[in-house]
Design a protein around this motif. Structure first.
Motif, PDB file in Angstrom:
ATOM      1  N   GLN A 121       0.814  -1.213   0.000  1.00  0.00           N
ATOM      2  CA  GLN A 121       0.000   0.000   0.000  1.00  0.00           C
ATOM      3  C   GLN A 121       0.852   1.269   0.000  1.00  0.00           C
ATOM      4  OE1 GLN A 121      -3.517  -0.260   0.103  1.00  0.00           O
ATOM      5  NE2 GLN A 121      -3.163  -2.469  -0.081  1.00  0.00           N
ATOM      6  N   THR A 122       2.088   1.131   0.450  1.00  0.00           N
ATOM      7  CA  THR A 122       2.966   2.288   0.623  1.00  0.00           C
ATOM      8  C   THR A 122       4.393   1.919   0.249  1.00  0.00           C
ATOM      9  OG1 THR A 122       3.406   1.706   2.933  1.00  0.00           O
ATOM     10  CG2 THR A 122       1.569   3.219   2.530  1.00  0.00           C
ATOM     11  N   ARG A 149       2.086   6.967   0.189  1.00  0.00           N
ATOM     12  CA  ARG A 149       1.028   6.066  -0.283  1.00  0.00           C
ATOM     13  C   ARG A 149       1.198   5.745  -1.767  1.00  0.00           C
ATOM     14  NH1 ARG A 149      -1.467   9.829   3.043  1.00  0.00           N
ATOM     15  NH2 ARG A 149      -2.538   8.949   4.866  1.00  0.00           N
ATOM     16  N   PRO A 153      -2.419   0.075  -5.476  1.00  0.00           N
ATOM     17  CA  PRO A 153      -1.673  -1.002  -4.801  1.00  0.00           C
ATOM     18  C   PRO A 153      -1.243  -2.124  -5.734  1.00  0.00           C
ATOM     19  CG  PRO A 153      -3.595  -0.345  -3.512  1.00  0.00           C
ATOM     20  CD  PRO A 153      -3.711   0.351  -4.833  1.00  0.00           C
TER      21      PRO A 153
END
Length: 363
Positions: A121-122, A149, A153
């Protein structure tokens, strides 16, 4: 809807070697200096009085180095950390040409590392940022890494590149302020008789005083630096976030800790380097900040018997005084009250006629 607005860069928008020129140039004014003093209470003599600065051979009182740092940092936010989860750390920071009111600062950043996190996700973005004056002279440069971020994803992870960064800036790499002379340094006016020779490695200094953060002050300070990070301003957006309220910009906490350090380090007249730093936990309006410092090293400069440097660790805490305070728990984790662990180097005059190094004390 128009697509002329920007949402900032996400993790997948960065690539190794990418250089970003940041908007907007900023001419630093005497008003900026006065407002910085009002918001932090900084009392260091060289940046407070033209007459004191003249005695050190400066043409006038220069801008506090941390004001310059925060202005440059603010320039980088819209491009680097607008979509950040957290700013993770600093390293390899060095101050060069002094900044004076009337100077114009511009900033750029180069991506030097990327690492996607396991959650997908990050990712962590490492950058080297520079602040340059109107003559093209480097006022400061530093590295930082920030968790950003991802927009999608499912986007593929880049090759992992983690840069090697120094533990500290070596004495030989520090930029001595051009033309500085300290033989007329007045300790009565600076606020303390303690000079470089009086500090010992391992010594800890409780700065005693505390300063409560007000909501309007931390937002005003962040706007002063033109830092656009939403987490500091937008209560409508943050009320449903992780903390349910606006968090204080970490650079403001650094500035408060530096201002508090005057009581015990009044002759640390200028910051020379940022060796490392970590924002351990967030601060909020209503928190009272305290600070203490540890002397990590005493640095002599080749050919200078009048000027030395101290490498310091300053720890800032919230709502807990620092006397005899173990900032780490038995398991190595930070105490929950710790806000900041900041490793930096400062300039300090030596006692006249003494070129000796201090004798290290037992840690």
């Amino acid at each position: 809807m128009s697509e002329k607005t920007t949402q900032g860069n996400f993790f997948e928008d960065f690539c190794i070697g990418q250089t970003i020129a940041h908007a907007t140039p900023r001419t630093v004014t005497e008003g900026d200096v006065a407002l910085y003093t009002a918001l932090t209470g900084s009392r260091f003599a060289m940046t407070s009085a033209d007459t004191f600065a003249h005695s050190l051979s400066f043409r006038r009182a220069p801008v506090d180095n941390l004001l310059a740092f925060n202005i440059v940092f603010g320039k980088t936010v819209p491009d680097i950390s607008l979509n950040a989860v957290a700013n993770l750390g600093y390293a390899a920071g060095r101050f060069g040409h002094r900044v004076y009111p009337g100077d114009t600062l511009t900033a750029d950043s180069t991506v030097i590392g990327l690492k996607e996190n396991r959650d997908g996700q990050t990712g962590i973005v490492y950058v080297r940022s520079r602040g340059v004056n109107q003559l093209g002279q480097i006022a400061l440069e530093y590295c930082r890494w920030v968790m950003v971020r991802k927009r999608d994803p499912a986007s593929p992870a880049p090759e992992t590149v983690v840069p090697e960064l120094p533990e500290a800036i070596a004495a030989s790499d520090l930029v001595v302020p051009a033309g500085i002379r300290v033989e007329r340094y007045d300790t009565a006016l600076s606020g303390s008789p303690d000079l470089w020779n009086d500090y010992r490695v391992g010594e800890r200094i409780d700065h005693v005083d505390g300063m409560t953060i007000e909501e309007s002050e931390h937002m005003m300070a962040t706007r002063l630096y033109q830092n656009t990070a939403r987490v500091h301003f937008n209560q409508h957006a943050e009320k449903d976030g992780r903390f349910g309220r606006r968090i204080v910009y970490g650079g403001y906490v650094i500035s408060l800790a530096r201002a508090l350090s005057f009581n015990g380090l009044a002759n640390a007249f200028s910051v020379a380097a940022i060796n490392g730093g970590r924002h351990v936990s967030p601060a909020f309006a209503g928190d009272t900040v305290y600070a203490w410092s540890e002397v990590l090293d005493t640095l002599s400069l080749p050919g200078r018997n009048d000027l030395g440097a101290l490498r310091l660790r300053t720890v800032a805490t919230k709502d807990r005084r620092c006397a005899d305070f173990p900032y780490k728990l038995a398991d190595g984790r930070y105490d929950p009250s710790v806000l900041l662990d900041f490793d930096y180097t400062v300039w300090m005059p030596k006692r006249p006629g003494s070129g000796r190094s201090p004798t290290p004390s037992a840690a």
